[in-house]
Motif scaffolding. Structure first.
Motif, PDB file in Angstrom:
ATOM      1  N   ALA A  25       3.165  12.845   1.431  1.00  0.00           N
ATOM      2  CA  ALA A  25       2.633  13.944   0.615  1.00  0.00           C
ATOM      3  C   ALA A  25       2.124  15.080   1.490  1.00  0.00           C
ATOM      4  O   ALA A  25       2.274  16.255   1.152  1.00  0.00           O
ATOM      5  CB  ALA A  25       1.516  13.436  -0.297  1.00  0.00           C
ATOM      6  N   THR A  42      -0.949  11.519   4.677  1.00  0.00           N
ATOM      7  CA  THR A  42      -1.228  11.055   3.318  1.00  0.00           C
ATOM      8  C   THR A  42       0.087  10.776   2.626  1.00  0.00           C
ATOM      9  O   THR A  42       0.989  11.631   2.605  1.00  0.00           O
ATOM     10  CB  THR A  42      -2.023  12.115   2.524  1.00  0.00           C
ATOM     11  OG1 THR A  42      -3.234  12.412   3.233  1.00  0.00           O
ATOM     12  CG2 THR A  42      -2.371  11.601   1.136  1.00  0.00           C
ATOM     13  N   THR A  44       2.570   9.504  -0.676  1.00  0.00           N
ATOM     14  CA  THR A  44       2.656   9.811  -2.105  1.00  0.00           C
ATOM     15  C   THR A  44       2.039   8.722  -2.968  1.00  0.00           C
ATOM     16  O   THR A  44       1.662   8.980  -4.123  1.00  0.00           O
ATOM     17  CB  THR A  44       4.122  10.012  -2.515  1.00  0.00           C
ATOM     18  OG1 THR A  44       4.883   8.860  -2.124  1.00  0.00           O
ATOM     19  CG2 THR A  44       4.716  11.244  -1.836  1.00  0.00           C
ATOM     20  N   ASP A  45       1.912   7.507  -2.435  1.00  0.00           N
ATOM     21  CA  ASP A  45       1.304   6.419  -3.213  1.00  0.00           C
ATOM     22  C   ASP A  45      -0.222   6.371  -3.059  1.00  0.00           C
ATOM     23  O   ASP A  45      -0.876   5.456  -3.547  1.00  0.00           O
ATOM     24  CB  ASP A  45       1.913   5.069  -2.849  1.00  0.00           C
ATOM     25  CG  ASP A  45       1.679   4.683  -1.385  1.00  0.00           C
ATOM     26  OD1 ASP A  45       0.916   5.393  -0.694  1.00  0.00           O
ATOM     27  OD2 ASP A  45       2.258   3.679  -0.941  1.00  0.00           O
ATOM     28  N   GLY A  46      -0.782   7.373  -2.353  1.00  0.00           N
ATOM     29  CA  GLY A  46      -2.231   7.465  -2.223  1.00  0.00           C
ATOM     30  C   GLY A  46      -2.797   6.923  -0.930  1.00  0.00           C
ATOM     31  O   GLY A  46      -3.968   7.146  -0.630  1.00  0.00           O
ATOM     32  N   ARG A  47      -2.001   6.193  -0.156  1.00  0.00           N
ATOM     33  CA  ARG A  47      -2.512   5.691   1.116  1.00  0.00           C
ATOM     34  C   ARG A  47      -2.774   6.857   2.065  1.00  0.00           C
ATOM     35  O   ARG A  47      -1.997   7.811   2.125  1.00  0.00           O
ATOM     36  CB  ARG A  47      -1.521   4.711   1.743  1.00  0.00           C
ATOM     37  CG  ARG A  47      -1.483   3.359   1.057  1.00  0.00           C
ATOM     38  CD  ARG A  47      -0.426   2.446   1.677  1.00  0.00           C
ATOM     39  NE  ARG A  47       0.927   2.927   1.398  1.00  0.00           N
ATOM     40  CZ  ARG A  47       2.033   2.397   1.915  1.00  0.00           C
ATOM     41  NH1 ARG A  47       1.930   1.369   2.747  1.00  0.00           N
ATOM     42  NH2 ARG A  47       3.218   2.883   1.593  1.00  0.00           N
ATOM     43  N   ASP A  48      -3.889   6.759   2.798  1.00  0.00           N
ATOM     44  CA  ASP A  48      -4.325   7.839   3.678  1.00  0.00           C
ATOM     45  C   ASP A  48      -4.531   7.253   5.067  1.00  0.00           C
ATOM     46  O   ASP A  48      -5.425   6.433   5.269  1.00  0.00           O
ATOM     47  CB  ASP A  48      -5.624   8.442   3.127  1.00  0.00           C
ATOM     48  CG  ASP A  48      -5.892   9.841   3.652  1.00  0.00           C
ATOM     49  OD1 ASP A  48      -5.045  10.371   4.400  1.00  0.00           O
ATOM     50  OD2 ASP A  48      -6.957  10.400   3.314  1.00  0.00           O
ATOM     51  N   THR A 107      -6.739   3.363   8.685  1.00  0.00           N
ATOM     52  CA  THR A 107      -7.123   4.058   7.460  1.00  0.00           C
ATOM     53  C   THR A 107      -7.990   5.254   7.801  1.00  0.00           C
ATOM     54  O   THR A 107      -8.792   5.230   8.733  1.00  0.00           O
ATOM     55  CB  THR A 107      -7.899   3.115   6.526  1.00  0.00           C
ATOM     56  OG1 THR A 107      -9.029   2.568   7.232  1.00  0.00           O
ATOM     57  CG2 THR A 107      -7.007   1.974   6.039  1.00  0.00           C
TER      58      THR A 107
END
Length: 348
Positions: A25, A42, A44-48, A107
């Motif tokens: 993303a 980041t 697209t599934d929200g993992r950062d 993370t």
């Protein structure tokens, strides 16, 4: 001539984790000083995630080899303390000869560096944040390492059996770097070596290898929340960690000041560790030794990093007087035969 175009390190790492371009993303490069190349990714599934890869250059201080090994060790060990502010290791590869090269994926933590947090802080932010930081650092220091002291990574080899042996090797390495790079120091290397050696007996008061971050300046402390309600969002960049005396962390926590004057931090630290820090002669001597070590690093590293004449002069003007003060404190204690197993990090 081959038309082959080298694949960038970040791309190789993401490919190894099964992440395609369509899965990303956003990506960004955080500001602030760091030895490794850092990218926040980041998905697209929200993992950062934060991805670190070593720099391609080879000019560095001896202790800076394989820093990712240290950082993985720090985050892995810090997870034992129960603190939520430390990144979690997603995957790592320590071997620079691997197909991906060495890397660390962890993370991301929320917030901005303490000194960059926007907006005027609320009246209660600073004392409360210092106390919260004290509690967090105290929890980190509760973690006891493997049977040995020093840096986990090469070139120092296996962990040393005593803290005196480990710290002597650490200081000798930076003094050797000073000679190699002909770094500007306020005293000859031989004089500094003698001053440090004369007080080294006090290091025998440390018998427990605690988890030490050793780079807790505001740039590695993330703050989140609105003014008046801010909190510690992250303690990051653990690449300079070692197993040793927790007193060593007091240096970067009060870089050109005196941690004894930081009552808010010390109150939080005492709540976390179950007892107030006793500033004995032994502790103050060790504190001066660790100040000397960090200030030496700050002066010597300007040469291999090629910071330029102006930045080198600024570092000299800000750091050299403090190195002189720290060495004077070490020298005075070395002539009095200070010892005594009391205070933070003694035998625990």
């Amino acid at each position: 001539m081959s038309g082959h175009v080298p694949v960038p390190p970040l791309t190789r790492v993401l490919d190894a984790l099964g992440v395609a371009e369509r899965d990303i993303a956003s990506r960004a490069t955080p500001t602030g000083g760091t030895y490794n190349t850092v990218t926040r990714v980041t998905l697209t599934d929200g993992r950062d995630w934060v991805v670190k890869t070593p720099p391609p250059h080879s000019a560095a201080l001896r202790y800076e080899r394989d820093l990712l090994v240290n950082e993985v060790a720090f985050y892995t060990a810090a997870a034992q303390s129960g603190g939520a502010a430390v990144p979690r290791v997603v995957r790592s590869e320590p071997d620079p000869a691997s197909p991906t090269g060495a890397y660390l994926v962890m993370t991301a933590r929320p917030g901005r560096p303490w000194h960059e947090a926007g907006g005027a802080p609320g009246a209660d932010d600073e004392p409360r944040l210092r106390a919260e930081l004290g509690e967090a650092v105290g929890r980190l220091h509760s973690v006891t390492g493997p049977a040995g002291f020093g840096y986990p990574a090469e070139p120092f080899g296996p962990l040393a059996a005593t803290w005196r042996a480990a710290f002597t090797a650490m200081t000798e390495a930076v003094l050797a770097d000073a000679e190699t790079y002909r770094a500007r120091l306020p005293y000859p290397v031989g004089h500094i070596r003698t001053v440090l050696a004369d007080a080294a007996h006090v290091l025998d008061d440390v018998t427990r290898p605690a988890l030490v971050h050793f780079d807790l300046w505001p740039g590695n402390l993330l703050v989140t929340g609105d003014p008046g309600a801010r909190t510690i969002g992250g303690i990051i960049d653990g690449e300079r960690m070692f197993w040793g005396d927790p007193v060593a962390d007091f240096v970067s926590l009060a870089l050109f000041a005196d941690i004894e004057r930081d009552g808010d931090f010390l109150d939080g630290y005492a709540r976390s560790t179950g007892g107030a820090v006793e500033f004995t002669d032994s502790l103050r001597t060790r504190y001066a030794l660790y100040r000397s070590y960090l200030y030496l690093i700050m002066l010597v590293e300007t040469v291999p990093r090629a910071v330029g004449p102006e930045a080198a002069e600024e570092t000299w003007e800000s750091v050299a007087p403090h190195l002189v003060d720290a060495l004077d404190a070490v020298r005075r204690s070395g002539t009095t035969g200070v010892s005594g197993r009391t205070g933070a990090g003694s035998g625990g």
